[in-house]
Scaffold this motif. Structure first.
Motif, short mmCIF file in Angstrom:
data_model
loop_
_atom_site.label_atom_id
_atom_site.label_comp_id
_atom_site.label_asym_id
_atom_site.label_seq_id
_atom_site.Cartn_x
_atom_site.Cartn_y
_atom_site.Cartn_z
N PRO A 27 0.81 -1.22 0.00
CA PRO A 27 0.00 0.00 0.00
C PRO A 27 0.85 1.27 0.00
CG PRO A 27 0.07 -0.94 2.19
CD PRO A 27 0.79 -1.91 1.29
N VAL A 77 -9.20 3.53 4.11
CA VAL A 77 -8.53 2.26 3.90
C VAL A 77 -9.56 1.22 3.50
CG1 VAL A 77 -7.05 0.51 4.99
CG2 VAL A 77 -6.92 2.86 5.77
N SER A 106 -12.27 1.08 -3.19
CA SER A 106 -11.21 2.08 -3.20
C SER A 106 -11.58 3.30 -4.04
CB SER A 106 -9.89 1.48 -3.69
OG SER A 106 -10.03 0.94 -4.97
N LEU A 116 -3.97 2.56 -0.36
CA LEU A 116 -4.37 1.42 -1.18
C LEU A 116 -3.16 0.86 -1.91
CD1 LEU A 116 -6.19 2.59 -4.37
CD2 LEU A 116 -5.92 4.15 -2.48
N PRO A 117 -3.25 -0.37 -2.39
CA PRO A 117 -2.10 -1.00 -3.04
C PRO A 117 -1.59 -0.16 -4.21
CG PRO A 117 -3.82 -2.62 -2.64
CD PRO A 117 -4.41 -1.27 -2.32
N SER A 123 -7.72 -4.54 3.84
CA SER A 123 -6.31 -4.19 3.86
C SER A 123 -5.61 -4.74 5.09
CB SER A 123 -6.14 -2.67 3.82
OG SER A 123 -4.79 -2.32 3.98
#
Length: 168
Positions: free
Chosen positions: A23, A46, A70, A87-88, A50
């Motif tokens: 993230p 988030v 997201s 977020l990733p 996660s």
């Protein structure tokens, strides 16, 4: 993208990550980077699934807002309803470079070591393989071939997409 932990490292040997997928923090493009961490209590969005959620909840200066989507978090971020979103890196980069170009920015390198890595059985052969892999990876990173390969494969180089000064 298996991460080393106390259980799996008993039986498996892990290389250094060769492609980070963890993230990152996204904030508005207009937000000042300097001093972001000293701001009042921040509301950070988030995703509910996660793994980073637990780490954020331990920081008393951060109020976590959980999202199932997201894109909803990024929409709220753009509208000023939250101060940041975690977020990733792959979806963060995709959204920031498309739907939110010049509106949002990625301001951290990946916050965890999640990523693609070589995994082998933890025996002599496996550990030797991981050791040699790590040595080769280090050479590629030092001589610039690693960055060229990322570009050739169309992969994200976190060092190229992060805003110049990071707040964390």
């Amino acid at each position: 993208s298996l991460e080393p932990d106390a259980l799996n490292t008993r039986k498996l040997a892990f290389s250094d990550p060769y492609f980070l997928t963890g993230p990152v923090l996204v904030i508005p493009a207009t937000a000042p980077l300097k001093g972001w961490n000293e701001q009042r209590k921040k509301i950070v969005g988030v995703e509910a699934k996660s793994h980073f959620l637990l780490r954020l909840e331990q920081d008393p200066s951060i109020q976590v807002k959980i999202y199932n989507d997201s894109l909803k978090a990024l929409s709220d971020l753009e509208r000023g309803r939250i101060d940041g979103a975690v977020l990733p890196i792959i979806p963060a980069y995709t959204y920031v470079e498309t739907f939110y170009k010049d509106k949002l920015q990625i301001v951290t390198l990946p916050l965890t070591t999640e990523g693609a890595r070589l995994v082998a059985l933890k025996n002599d052969e496996g550990q030797l393989l991981v050791q040699r892999f790590n040595e080769g990876l280090a050479v590629l990173q030092q001589n610039g071939v690693y960055k060229k390969l990322l570009g050739q494969w169309g992969l994200i180089d976190p060092e190229q997409i992060v805003a110049p000064q990071t707040p964390l």
